[in-house]
Scaffold this motif. Structure first.
Motif, PDB file in Angstrom:
ATOM      1  N   SER A  42      39.248  37.694  29.054  1.00 15.93           N
ATOM      2  CA  SER A  42      39.758  37.442  30.411  1.00 15.93           C
ATOM      3  C   SER A  42      41.229  37.808  30.497  1.00 15.93           C
ATOM      4  CB  SER A  42      39.565  35.963  30.772  1.00 15.93           C
ATOM      5  OG  SER A  42      38.195  35.630  30.835  1.00 15.93           O
ATOM      6  N   MET A  43      41.993  37.468  29.462  1.00 15.95           N
ATOM      7  CA  MET A  43      43.415  37.809  29.453  1.00 15.95           C
ATOM      8  C   MET A  43      43.613  39.326  29.449  1.00 15.95           C
ATOM      9  SD  MET A  43      44.710  34.985  26.673  1.00 15.95           S
ATOM     10  CE  MET A  43      46.272  35.797  26.431  1.00 15.95           C
ATOM     11  N   ALA A  44      42.798  40.015  28.680  1.00 23.91           N
ATOM     12  CA  ALA A  44      42.928  41.475  28.595  1.00 23.91           C
ATOM     13  C   ALA A  44      42.642  42.125  29.935  1.00 23.91           C
ATOM     14  CB  ALA A  44      41.982  42.016  27.522  1.00 23.91           C
ATOM     15  N   ARG A  45      41.629  41.625  30.654  1.00 23.85           N
ATOM     16  CA  ARG A  45      41.316  42.199  31.971  1.00 23.85           C
ATOM     17  C   ARG A  45      42.454  41.938  32.956  1.00 23.85           C
ATOM     18  NH1 ARG A  45      36.036  40.468  30.606  1.00 23.85           N
ATOM     19  NH2 ARG A  45      36.288  38.507  31.736  1.00 23.85           N
ATOM     20  N   ALA A  46      43.036  40.721  32.910  1.00 24.76           N
ATOM     21  CA  ALA A  46      44.153  40.401  33.799  1.00 24.76           C
ATOM     22  C   ALA A  46      45.363  41.285  33.499  1.00 24.76           C
ATOM     23  CB  ALA A  46      44.530  38.921  33.652  1.00 24.76           C
ATOM     24  N   LEU A  47      45.627  41.520  32.213  1.00 24.33           N
ATOM     25  CA  LEU A  47      46.747  42.377  31.842  1.00 24.33           C
ATOM     26  C   LEU A  47      46.513  43.826  32.253  1.00 24.33           C
ATOM     27  CD1 LEU A  47      47.513  40.896  28.306  1.00 24.33           C
ATOM     28  CD2 LEU A  47      49.028  40.841  30.295  1.00 24.33           C
TER      29      LEU A  47
END
Length: 344
Positions: free
Chosen positions: A174-179
């Protein structure tokens, strides 16, 4: 031939008079003001176009009507012009006839009149283009540094993706997609000089998928996990850009919590050839002046807010050929309705 000096005034500025020549020769907006009464005597065409007032309207006005929000500064500037006599300058914003505020650099000096009186010549330099250029440069520099910082954070997420704990791996995804979304916005900003809106990269997906992503990433105003309720059933289908839809809903959710809501509920349905999503909160409701002006600059549902979140939502909906509207608002809360039509 003469330049109009105002309604009901027995004054004229024949061609050849220094005041008339300076007024007429200025490509920038320029006005002439009676030093005694403070009223406008004349304005060239560029000044009337910028301010939106006719010669007749200006004849009944003073500079205080153009700078009502900066009276003290205006008075100090005019006093300095009268005292010094020569060219003086200051930055004051002009209020136009339609209520817009235009940042401007004013240059003024004293002028003699044929009748022995004194006048003040003011040349107005519109500063909007300069400010936009400075803002664009600052945004590009900020975006460059932000992109480097986000790239470092993304590297950390990639390392967490190999963690032995399943919950850590899911969080890192999820963090990677947000970044990646943030990096994509940075790339658009650097390329275009501003935050642009590319055409939606449409795909078919379920509203429940977006709600699941929001539940994993949205936070409340105190930094804790947001109290987000998703009641979207698995049969609510969207034909839209997943990331842009996520941005729409995330901005609405954040706005709700910033305005004082304790919980937000997302629901949806398919209505003919469109997906309809409702984001309802239990906050204090929108001010009466906001509900009918969604998408305008400097519009916010809370005191001190910039209104940028609502504007982004409005533009992203319009980018899909859809719309954002206020379904209801009041002391019990607000409900925004997002309509995203299917592609033809």
């Amino acid at each position: 031939m003469s330049i109009p000096w105002g309604h009901g005034m027995d004054l004229s500025a024949p061609v050849g008079h220094p005041a008339a020549e300076l007024l007429a020769e200025n490509f920038d907006p320029a006005v002439l003001i009676d030093a005694g009464s403070g009223r406008f005597l004349a304005a060239n065409g560029a000044a009337r176009e910028l301010l939106g007032f006719s010669s007749e309207e200006l004849a009944d006005m003073t500079p205080a009507d153009i700078h009502p929000h900066e009276i003290a500064r205006l008075e100090g500037f005019m006093a300095n012009v009268r005292r010094e006599g020569r060219w003086s300058s200051d930055e004051l914003s002009c209020r136009t006839r339609d209520g817009r505020t235009v940042p401007a650099l004013l240059r003024a000096r004293m002028m003699g009149r044929e009748d022995g009186g004194d006048a003040v010549l003011i040349v107005i330099r519109d500063q909007r283009e300069r400010q936009l250029a400075e803002l664009g440069s600052a945004v590009r520099q900020l975006t460059h540094d932000l992109k480097n910082t986000l790239a470092t954070a993304q590297l950390m997420c990639d390392r967490l993706a190999a963690h032995e704990d399943d919950r850590v791996r899911l969080s890192s995804e999820s963090m990677a997609r947000a970044l990646e979304r943030a990096l994509d916005i940075c790339r658009q900003t650097v390329q275009a000089g501003r935050v642009g809106l590319p055409a939606p990269d449409r795909e078919r997906f379920l509203l429940a998928d977006v709600v699941e992503e929001l539940a994993a990433t949205a936070v409340g105003p105190d930094g804790s996990a947001a109290a987000l309720e998703g009641v979207a059933s698995d049969d609510v289908l969207l034909d839209a850009d997943f990331d842009q839809t996520y941005r729409i809903l995330l901005n609405l959710v954040r706005n709700a919590f910033d305005a004082g809501a304790r919980s937000v509920r997302i629901s949806g349905r398919n209505d003919g050839e469109s997906a309809v999503i409702e984001v309802a909160d239990d906050g204090p409701g929108l001010p009466g002046s906001v509900a009918g002006r969604i998408g305008q600059d400097q519009l916010s549902g809370r005191e001190g807010g910039s209104g940028l979140g609502l504007r982004i939502c409005h533009e992203l909906c319009r980018n899909h050929g859809g719309r954002l509207e206020v379904a209801r608002t009041g002391p019990a809360g607000t409900c925004f309705r997002v309509t995203l039509p299917f592609s033809g």
